[in-house]
Design a protein around this motif. Structure first.
Motif, PDB file in Angstrom:
ATOM      1  N   ILE A   7       0.865  -1.176   0.000  1.00 38.23           N
ATOM      2  CA  ILE A   7       0.000   0.000   0.000  1.00 38.23           C
ATOM      3  C   ILE A   7       0.900   1.224   0.000  1.00 38.23           C
ATOM      4  O   ILE A   7       1.637   1.469   0.956  1.00 38.23           O
ATOM      5  N   LEU A  38       1.757   5.439  -0.411  1.00 38.38           N
ATOM      6  CA  LEU A  38       1.158   6.671   0.095  1.00 38.38           C
ATOM      7  C   LEU A  38       0.203   7.275  -0.924  1.00 38.38           C
ATOM      8  O   LEU A  38      -0.794   7.902  -0.557  1.00 38.38           O
ATOM      9  N   ASP A  85      -1.728   5.694  -2.976  1.00 40.96           N
ATOM     10  CA  ASP A  85      -2.908   4.866  -3.228  1.00 40.96           C
ATOM     11  C   ASP A  85      -4.127   5.448  -2.522  1.00 40.96           C
ATOM     12  O   ASP A  85      -4.102   5.697  -1.309  1.00 40.96           O
ATOM     13  N   LYS A  86      -5.201   5.649  -3.278  1.00 38.46           N
ATOM     14  CA  LYS A  86      -6.377   6.329  -2.739  1.00 38.46           C
ATOM     15  C   LYS A  86      -7.585   5.427  -2.550  1.00 38.46           C
ATOM     16  O   LYS A  86      -8.412   5.672  -1.661  1.00 38.46           O
ATOM     17  N   ARG A 101      -3.602  -0.270   8.422  1.00 41.40           N
ATOM     18  CA  ARG A 101      -2.440   0.119   7.630  1.00 41.40           C
ATOM     19  C   ARG A 101      -2.642   1.431   6.870  1.00 41.40           C
ATOM     20  O   ARG A 101      -1.674   2.068   6.463  1.00 41.40           O
ATOM     21  N   THR A 102      -3.897   1.809   6.642  1.00 43.01           N
ATOM     22  CA  THR A 102      -4.170   3.006   5.844  1.00 43.01           C
ATOM     23  C   THR A 102      -5.481   3.639   6.307  1.00 43.01           C
ATOM     24  O   THR A 102      -6.340   2.949   6.865  1.00 43.01           O
ATOM     25  N   ASN A 103      -5.616   4.934   6.059  1.00 45.22           N
ATOM     26  CA  ASN A 103      -6.881   5.605   6.360  1.00 45.22           C
ATOM     27  C   ASN A 103      -7.685   5.878   5.095  1.00 45.22           C
ATOM     28  O   ASN A 103      -8.682   6.596   5.133  1.00 45.22           O
ATOM     29  N   LYS A 104      -7.272   5.301   3.974  1.00 43.08           N
ATOM     30  CA  LYS A 104      -7.962   5.512   2.706  1.00 43.08           C
ATOM     31  C   LYS A 104      -9.218   4.636   2.618  1.00 43.08           C
ATOM     32  O   LYS A 104      -9.334   3.616   3.314  1.00 43.08           O
TER      33      LYS A 104
END
Length: 246
Positions: free
Chosen positions: A37, A39, A41-42, A61-64
């Motif tokens: 993932i 940075l 990646d949306k 792992r992400t807030n997207k």
């Protein structure tokens, strides 16, 4: 029977499961940690999300935004219930539909990252007729084939987007052929072994849509010693997974 459990190694993530259905396994946990993932990646998508374990882990792992697509309504309901319990409605969306039907003008080439832990077995497997319908759909290619999964992923991926899959090692050549047929270039691979003296039965593979050639073979993942004790590598994996939630 419906139960609420911790996700393996993730005490801050709870998941609803039904013992009559196919429960999540270590395969999904490993895939959630294996996939790249970036940075930039949306939009992230999990195909065949089951009860939503992969989106729940990826949300650490992400807030997207993450979308999970699941064909079986009872499993999709469990996934939605888990999302609500963990208060992740603003990040995770669960969609109850056939992944083939999710290919539409507004979703084509929308996603930067796609994951999938698909059914492993073809319908001619000897255990096919011995399982409940819900488990049969999760384990066998009843509703969708491996080729369908990879074709769908290719259509939904942006150019240079990443697709990661976990599958049985004995189908690896088929997976390679299908990746390239649908313009997903294999980029990273990791073989999983239950024990060091046993052949790999599980493989993690990541590819890039219209990516350049060049495959990185990661260090094999060995789970147990000959004596059945967790390897230091496996213990470290579980510890790292746990620490991400603390």
């Amino acid at each position: 029977m419906e139960v609420l459990n911790d996700i393996l190694g993730y005490p801050n993530r709870k998941i609803y499961q039904n013992t009559d259905f196919f429960s999540f396994s270590l395969d999904s946990v490993m895939l959630s940690n294996f996939v790249t993932i970036r940075l930039r990646d949306k939009n992230i998508l999990d195909l065949g999300t089951g009860n939503g374990v992969i989106p729940l882990i990826l949300s650490i792992r992400t807030n997207k935004p993450i979308v999970g697509v699941e064909i079986q309504q009872p499993l999709a309901n469990l996934a939605e219930k888990s999302v609500q319990y963990n208060k992740l409605e603003s990040q995770i969306s669960i969609i109850n539909c056939d992944m083939k039907d999710y290919v539409m003008p507004k979703t084509i080439e929308r996603y930067d990252v796609i994951t999938c832990n698909p059914p492993y077995f073809k319908v001619n497997d000897k255990n096919f007729f011995n399982e409940r319908k819900e488990k049969m759909i999760a384990r066998h290619e009843v509703c969708i084939s491996l080729e369908d999964v990879i074709h769908v992923a290719s259509r939904l991926l942006k150019n240079n987007g990443n697709f990661a899959i976990v599958h049985r090692t004995d189908r690896l050549l088929e997976i390679f052929d299908l990746f390239r047929k649908y313009h997903i270039e294999p980029k990273r691979i990791q073989f999983v072994h239950e024990m060091i003296n046993k052949s790999s039965t599980l493989v993690l593979l990541e590819g890039t849509k219209n990516g350049k050639s060049g495959l990185k073979v990661e260090k094999p993942f060995i789970m147990y010693t000959d004596n059945g004790v967790k390897t230091a590598e496996y213990e470290k994996f579980l510890l790292e997974v746990k620490n991400e939630t603390e």
